[in-house]
Scaffold this motif. Structure first.
Motif, PDB file in Angstrom:
ATOM      1  N   ALA A 199       0.823  -1.205   0.000  1.00  0.00           N
ATOM      2  CA  ALA A 199       0.000   0.000   0.000  1.00  0.00           C
ATOM      3  C   ALA A 199       0.857   1.255   0.000  1.00  0.00           C
ATOM      4  O   ALA A 199       0.588   2.205  -0.739  1.00  0.00           O
ATOM      5  N   LEU A 200       1.916   1.262   0.798  1.00  0.00           N
ATOM      6  CA  LEU A 200       2.788   2.439   0.841  1.00  0.00           C
ATOM      7  C   LEU A 200       3.544   2.606  -0.473  1.00  0.00           C
ATOM      8  O   LEU A 200       3.739   3.722  -0.939  1.00  0.00           O
ATOM      9  N   ALA A 201       3.929   1.497  -1.089  1.00  0.00           N
ATOM     10  CA  ALA A 201       4.578   1.585  -2.394  1.00  0.00           C
ATOM     11  C   ALA A 201       3.621   2.161  -3.422  1.00  0.00           C
ATOM     12  O   ALA A 201       4.019   2.951  -4.282  1.00  0.00           O
ATOM     13  N   ALA A 202       2.352   1.802  -3.313  1.00  0.00           N
ATOM     14  CA  ALA A 202       1.354   2.334  -4.243  1.00  0.00           C
ATOM     15  C   ALA A 202       1.242   3.846  -4.113  1.00  0.00           C
ATOM     16  O   ALA A 202       1.073   4.557  -5.107  1.00  0.00           O
ATOM     17  N   LEU A 203       1.349   4.360  -2.897  1.00  0.00           N
ATOM     18  CA  LEU A 203       1.287   5.805  -2.704  1.00  0.00           C
ATOM     19  C   LEU A 203       2.463   6.513  -3.365  1.00  0.00           C
ATOM     20  O   LEU A 203       2.344   7.653  -3.791  1.00  0.00           O
ATOM     21  N   ASP A 213       1.098  -1.409  10.396  1.00  0.00           N
ATOM     22  CA  ASP A 213       0.850  -2.750   9.880  1.00  0.00           C
ATOM     23  C   ASP A 213      -0.627  -3.110   9.747  1.00  0.00           C
ATOM     24  O   ASP A 213      -0.975  -4.275   9.692  1.00  0.00           O
ATOM     25  N   ARG A 214      -1.498  -2.120   9.667  1.00  0.00           N
ATOM     26  CA  ARG A 214      -2.930  -2.403   9.524  1.00  0.00           C
ATOM     27  C   ARG A 214      -3.508  -1.623   8.354  1.00  0.00           C
ATOM     28  O   ARG A 214      -3.122  -0.485   8.104  1.00  0.00           O
ATOM     29  N   MET A 215      -4.452  -2.256   7.662  1.00  0.00           N
ATOM     30  CA  MET A 215      -5.135  -1.597   6.554  1.00  0.00           C
ATOM     31  C   MET A 215      -6.564  -2.111   6.487  1.00  0.00           C
ATOM     32  O   MET A 215      -6.822  -3.288   6.746  1.00  0.00           O
ATOM     33  N   THR A 216      -7.489  -1.223   6.154  1.00  0.00           N
ATOM     34  CA  THR A 216      -8.886  -1.599   5.935  1.00  0.00           C
ATOM     35  C   THR A 216      -9.296  -1.082   4.565  1.00  0.00           C
ATOM     36  O   THR A 216      -9.071   0.084   4.252  1.00  0.00           O
ATOM     37  N   SER A 217      -9.895  -1.965   3.751  1.00  0.00           N
ATOM     38  CA  SER A 217     -10.365  -1.578   2.419  1.00  0.00           C
ATOM     39  C   SER A 217     -11.826  -1.937   2.256  1.00  0.00           C
ATOM     40  O   SER A 217     -12.257  -3.019   2.654  1.00  0.00           O
ATOM     41  N   PHE A 218     -12.562  -1.020   1.650  1.00  0.00           N
ATOM     42  CA  PHE A 218     -13.943  -1.251   1.251  1.00  0.00           C
ATOM     43  C   PHE A 218     -13.882  -1.686  -0.209  1.00  0.00           C
ATOM     44  O   PHE A 218     -13.296  -0.993  -1.038  1.00  0.00           O
ATOM     45  N   SER A 219     -14.490  -2.825  -0.540  1.00  0.00           N
ATOM     46  CA  SER A 219     -14.329  -3.403  -1.866  1.00  0.00           C
ATOM     47  C   SER A 219     -15.680  -3.745  -2.481  1.00  0.00           C
ATOM     48  O   SER A 219     -16.585  -4.223  -1.788  1.00  0.00           O
ATOM     49  N   GLY A 220     -15.783  -3.517  -3.791  1.00  0.00           N
ATOM     50  CA  GLY A 220     -17.021  -3.848  -4.493  1.00  0.00           C
ATOM     51  C   GLY A 220     -16.797  -3.993  -5.982  1.00  0.00           C
ATOM     52  O   GLY A 220     -15.788  -3.548  -6.526  1.00  0.00           O
ATOM     53  N   GLY A 221     -17.763  -4.615  -6.640  1.00  0.00           N
ATOM     54  CA  GLY A 221     -17.669  -4.836  -8.073  1.00  0.00           C
ATOM     55  C   GLY A 221     -18.724  -4.111  -8.881  1.00  0.00           C
ATOM     56  O   GLY A 221     -18.703  -4.134 -10.106  1.00  0.00           O
ATOM     57  N   LEU A 233      -9.417  -6.735   5.500  1.00  0.00           N
ATOM     58  CA  LEU A 233      -8.774  -6.312   6.737  1.00  0.00           C
ATOM     59  C   LEU A 233      -7.368  -6.892   6.762  1.00  0.00           C
ATOM     60  O   LEU A 233      -7.198  -8.115   6.813  1.00  0.00           O
ATOM     61  N   GLY A 234      -6.373  -6.022   6.704  1.00  0.00           N
ATOM     62  CA  GLY A 234      -4.988  -6.468   6.680  1.00  0.00           C
ATOM     63  C   GLY A 234      -4.280  -6.157   7.975  1.00  0.00           C
ATOM     64  O   GLY A 234      -4.370  -5.050   8.493  1.00  0.00           O
ATOM     65  N   GLU A 245      -1.074 -10.661   6.661  1.00  0.00           N
ATOM     66  CA  GLU A 245      -2.314 -11.432   6.614  1.00  0.00           C
ATOM     67  C   GLU A 245      -3.484 -10.549   6.180  1.00  0.00           C
ATOM     68  O   GLU A 245      -3.645  -9.439   6.685  1.00  0.00           O
ATOM     69  N   VAL A 246      -4.301 -11.052   5.257  1.00  0.00           N
ATOM     70  CA  VAL A 246      -5.492 -10.323   4.809  1.00  0.00           C
ATOM     71  C   VAL A 246      -6.705 -11.219   5.020  1.00  0.00           C
ATOM     72  O   VAL A 246      -6.708 -12.382   4.624  1.00  0.00           O
ATOM     73  N   THR A 247      -7.723 -10.659   5.659  1.00  0.00           N
ATOM     74  CA  THR A 247      -8.970 -11.373   5.896  1.00  0.00           C
ATOM     75  C   THR A 247     -10.079 -10.672   5.135  1.00  0.00           C
ATOM     76  O   THR A 247     -10.172  -9.440   5.175  1.00  0.00           O
ATOM     77  N   GLU A 248     -10.920 -11.442   4.448  1.00  0.00           N
ATOM     78  CA  GLU A 248     -12.094 -10.881   3.786  1.00  0.00           C
ATOM     79  C   GLU A 248     -13.284 -11.029   4.716  1.00  0.00           C
ATOM     80  O   GLU A 248     -13.528 -12.104   5.238  1.00  0.00           O
TER      81      GLU A 248
END
Length: 142
Positions: free
Chosen positions: A7-11, A65-73, A92-93, A97-100
């Protein structure tokens, strides 16, 4: 590589590589994430659109070390300055580890015509653990 490092690399990217199939934009500004009635501050937002599967994510980095993403299609942009995303899961990262978490909700975005400024983003989703809400406003960094 951990989710946070990615995520930080993406920024830091100035443009996504043409062969990745992913549109990425980073934003900095005022941000808050509320989960189970507890609000934490954040200052950056990552937008990602995956061309191959049509999914879109709005993610925030929380701490190191934490990230939260809202995801949709499913989404729609009725005007250049308005966009909405139907949220069907949260990502939830923690560390690598990432949990859906299945969920239901929506992100509503109001932005400048150039797309450089997010005037207001509000994402709200309900999961089995309760309501999660993201609020953000800020400027594009890449």
């Amino acid at each position: 590589m951990s989710l946070i490092a990615i995520a930080l690399a993406a920024l830091a990217l100035t443009q996504p590589a043409p062969d990745t199939g992913v549109d990425i934009a980073g934003f900095r500004g005022e941000c808050s994430l509320t989960t189970a009635g507890k609000t934490v501050a954040c200052d950056s937002l990552i937008y990602m659109h995956f061309k191959k599967n049509g999914r879109t994510n709005f993610g925030v980095v929380l701490g190191e070390d934490r990230m939260t993403s809202f995801s949709g299609g499913k989404d729609n942009q009725p005007k250049p300055t308005e966009y909405w995303l139907e949220v069907d899961r949260l990502l939830l990262g923690v560390g690598s580890e990432v949990t859906e978490a299945p969920g239901k909700g929506r992100c509503d975005l109001n932005l400048s015509e150039s797309g450089d400024v997010i005037h207001k983003l509000v994402c709200t989703a309900t999961t089995k653990d309760g309501v999660v809400e993201l609020k953000f406003s800020g400027k594009r960094t890449n």
